[in-house]
Design an enzyme around this catalytic site. Structure first.
Site, PDB file in Angstrom:
ATOM      1  N   GLU A  61     -73.232  10.934 -37.142  1.00 24.06           N
ATOM      2  CA  GLU A  61     -72.873   9.645 -36.536  1.00 24.06           C
ATOM      3  C   GLU A  61     -71.498   9.672 -35.901  1.00 24.06           C
ATOM      4  OE1 GLU A  61     -74.304   9.956 -39.502  1.00 24.06           O
ATOM      5  OE2 GLU A  61     -76.124   8.736 -39.448  1.00 24.06           O
ATOM      6  N   HIS A 130     -78.567  -0.178 -47.669  1.00 25.61           N
ATOM      7  CA  HIS A 130     -79.360  -0.348 -46.442  1.00 25.61           C
ATOM      8  C   HIS A 130     -79.564  -1.803 -46.038  1.00 25.61           C
ATOM      9  CE1 HIS A 130     -80.447   3.888 -46.655  1.00 25.61           C
ATOM     10  NE2 HIS A 130     -81.245   3.774 -45.620  1.00 25.61           N
TER      11      HIS A 130
END
Ligand SMILES: Cc1ncc(C[n+]2csc(CCOP(=O)(O)OP(=O)(O)O)c2C)c(N)n1
Ligand SMILES: [Mg+2]
Lengths: 327, 324
Positions: A61, A130
């Site tokens: 990322e 999440h």
């Protein structure tokens, strides 16, 4: 001309249009190509545009977000997709220390026309790594623009608006909205970045919301209407810049306000909005401002606990009634 | 590796338990008893069973969101795991974690991490503490091929090597990170070579063979104790099922999946036991019965579990007095 489509299709259509019209636009991120996007937003785009413009990245990322910044500085118009906001934390350094600062540090020489899209939000029992809504955090940072499309129309328009912007724009797509359906007018003139929209006009109380909270607020407003409470519902659309004018004008009319935010209360965008109301419209208020936010806890897995943690229409209704002296 | 009948039975049964446990999970997922993300380990059982067989009670484990197999093989009870997935208070993480976040202090099973590569630095720190306190234990860190692309992988390997820490890194290379094949994401697809570049002794092994994994893990643990340095195992494997419950599997050929299924770790082990004339000594039907009982008991336990009171929602954000 309107047609009915999904949020997912609207985002895809916007990306496709941008890529057809501008060869500088490309999409990169994890699983955007062969897999079709973890929420299927880019399904089919690899076939249409090829692997040079629909780039499957490794799980890196920080590096691919930084690469997006570099490419943007060198004339490209990258769309970086980070699967969810939870993983954007690995890229936070690039977003904060490079994307948001380069223009300023370079004395105005190097702007970063980068678009970063990511999914956000809870509600699917995905637990504490999440499920969070961190868009308010990003809105803390000067140099970034933070968009939160809630409607199909905005899901479509905001991709184009973000790409046209000379500076880094973050788009937060609530994962629960991808399957939502609604009408899309691809020929409409886009509502600019930084402009909030009033989704329901009302006179008794203002409910300020963004992202998926818009729909919770609208549902609450229907229940409230049955009790004779006429709520005005605002969709902020953009957390940075914030549309102070629309918020204050509504409060001048209703004199009461609830802010609905899936982020936590402490140090949040809802706190920022309250501070601005305090600064700009304090004497218009007839009651203390209130908030419906996520409980101050990492999101738990168990459904009953997750439900209890997140904002919902019932909590908004209860809060509004309390403020209207009707509870 | 010397394999006596008891060990053979244990390996086979453990792998079968993991397989059946997860097949049950799929069923329960369809019945909406289990929710959230559910990542299946089916096809990769030999790694968990082989690696855990080399550990002592003292050793610690860090795993990923695909960790049912590791938890079972490390001794976390099927009951507490099932209750966890049902979101019940009797679950190993009190229903707060779910499938991706199984934690069990009693067996030093430290999760259950759903941020790819997020646990590698923790394993380094765990081992650092052991080294500082002169405790003779090992920390095992298990992760997928996808983790190798993250900075934390490289930073952690370097630290472990530099500080000579007792960590066993185990990479489960199943060739895909979600829908993206390794060849699209790594310039060097032999992952063990990356570890070697940090001067960590590393090996690539057949992750479908429980014997190979057990042997390599045993040697690795011995070497960690002897050399006071980390070790790295790259286990070549394959996941037979979708990445999670939502995955159309458009990124791989059915024929490829079928080919790998011929290397099913259960079948491979069965064949090798046949070669050793040990298979006839194993009562497969009895084993299935025992496993079925274990799983039925786990499901009943989970069904009968309790939901945590909503008033407790904001607990465990900060330590309570009992945490000391
Ligand atoms: C930092 C981070 N980025 C993205 C994800 C989303 N994600 C979850 S699993 C996964 C694939 C990981 O593949 P691998 O490490 O090979 O493990 P496998 O699932 O194959 O066991 C991805 C991209 C994540 N959880 N964390
Ligand atoms: Mg993998």
């Amino acid at each position: 001309m309107d047609n009915i489509t999904t949020y997912r299709e609207a985002v895809k259509e916007a990306i496709r249009k941008a890529m057809r019209e501008d060869e500088r636009v490309f999409l990169m991120g994890e699983d955007v190509g062969h897999y079709g996007g973890c929420y299927a937003v880019s399904m089919g785009l690899l076939d249409e545009f090829g692997a040079e413009r629909i780039i499957d990245t490794p799980l890196s990322e920080s590096a691919f977000t930084g690469a997006g910044i570099g490419a943007a500085m060198n004339g490209m118009r990258p769309i970086v997709e980070i699967m969810t906001v939870n993983f954007s934390l690995l890229a936070l350094d690039q977003i904060m220390n490079n994307a948001a600062t380069l223009l300023h540090m370079s004395g105005g020489q190097f702007n970063v026309p980068l678009v970063i899209r990511m999914a956000t939000g809870g509600g699917k029992q995905l637990a504490a790594q999440h499920s969070h809504s961190l868009e308010g955090w990003f809105a803390h940072i000067p140099g970034l623009k933070v968009l939160t499309p809630a409607t199909i129309q905005d899901a479509y328009e905001m991709v184009g608006l973000a790409l046209a912007d000379p500076d880094p724009v973050l788009i937060f797509e609530n994962a629960l909205l991808y399957n939502s359906k609604g009408s899309l007018d691809v020929h409409a003139t886009p509502t600019p970045i930084g402009k909030a929209l009033i989704h329901k006009v009302g006179k008794d109380i203002t409910i300020v919301s963004y992202g998926i909270s818009l729909f919770k607020a609208l549902e609450a407003s229907k229940t409230l209407a049955e009790d004779g409470i006429d709520a005005e519902v605002i969709d902020l659309r953009s957390l940075r810049p914030l549309d102070d004018e629309t918020i204050m004008n509504s409060i001048k009319k209703t004199h009461k306000v609830i802010i609905v935010d899936e982020g936590w209360k402490s140090g949040s965008i809802s706190a920022e909005i309250m501070a601005r109301i305090n600064e700009q419209a304090f004497y218009e208020l007839d009651a203390p401002m209130e908030r419906v936010c996520t409980a101050e806890v990492p999101i738990p897995y168990a459904k009953h606990l997750e439900d209890a943690a997140l904002p919902n229409p019932e909590k908004i209704v209860a809060m509004a009634k309390k403020m209207m002296g009707k509870s | 590796m010397e394999l006596d009948l008891n060990k053979a039975k244990e390996f086979y049964k453990e792998m079968l338990l993991i397989r059946r446990f997860e097949e049950k999970c799929v069923e329960l997922y369809s019945n909406q008893k289990i929710r959230g993300f559910l990542h299946l380990y089916i096809g990769e059982e030999a790694i968990a069973v082989g690696v855990m067989s080399a550990l002592s009670q003292e050793d610690a484990v860090f795993a990923t969101y695909r960790e049912h197999g590791h938890a079972i093989a490390h001794g976390v009870s099927a009951k507490s795991m099932m209750a966890e997935m049902f979101g019940k208070m009797e679950g190993c993480s009190r229903g707060r974690g779910g499938s991706m976040h199984l934690f069990d202090g009693a067996t030093r099973f430290y999760g259950g991490s759903a941020i790819v590569a997020g646990a590698l630095p923790l394993a380094v720190g765990m081992a650092l503490a052991d080294k500082m306190m002169k405790r003779n234990r090992v920390t095992v860190c298990i992760f997928g091929d996808g983790a190798v692309a993250e900075g934390e992988f490289h930073e952690s390997l370097n630290l472990a090597a530099l500080w000579k820490l007792p960590v066993l890194f185990v990479c489960e290379n199943n060739r895909y990170a979600m829908g993206t094949a390794l060849k699209y994401t790594e310039s060097e697809t032999d992952i063990y070579k990356k570890a070697a570049s940090y001067k960590i002794s590393s090996k690539q092994i057949d992750g479908m063979s429980v014997m190979d994994v057990a042997q390599a893990a045993k040697e690795a643990i011995a070497s960690i104790h002897k050399e006071q340095a980390p070790m790295f195992l790259e286990c070549l494997t394959y996941r037979f099922r979708a990445h999670s419950m939502f995955d159309a599997e458009l990124y791989r050929q059915k024929s490829e999946v079928e080919e790998w299924k011929r290397k099913d770790p259960l079948t491979l082990f069965e064949n090798s036991l046949k070669d050793k004339n040990m298979w006839s000594e194993i009562d497969r039907a009895e084993m299935e019965d025992e496993i079925k009982n274990t799983i039925d008991e786990a499901v009943t336990f989970a069904e009968n579990g309790t939901l945590e009171p909503i008033e407790d929602l904001e607990r465990f954000v900060y330590s309570e007095a009992s945490h000391g």
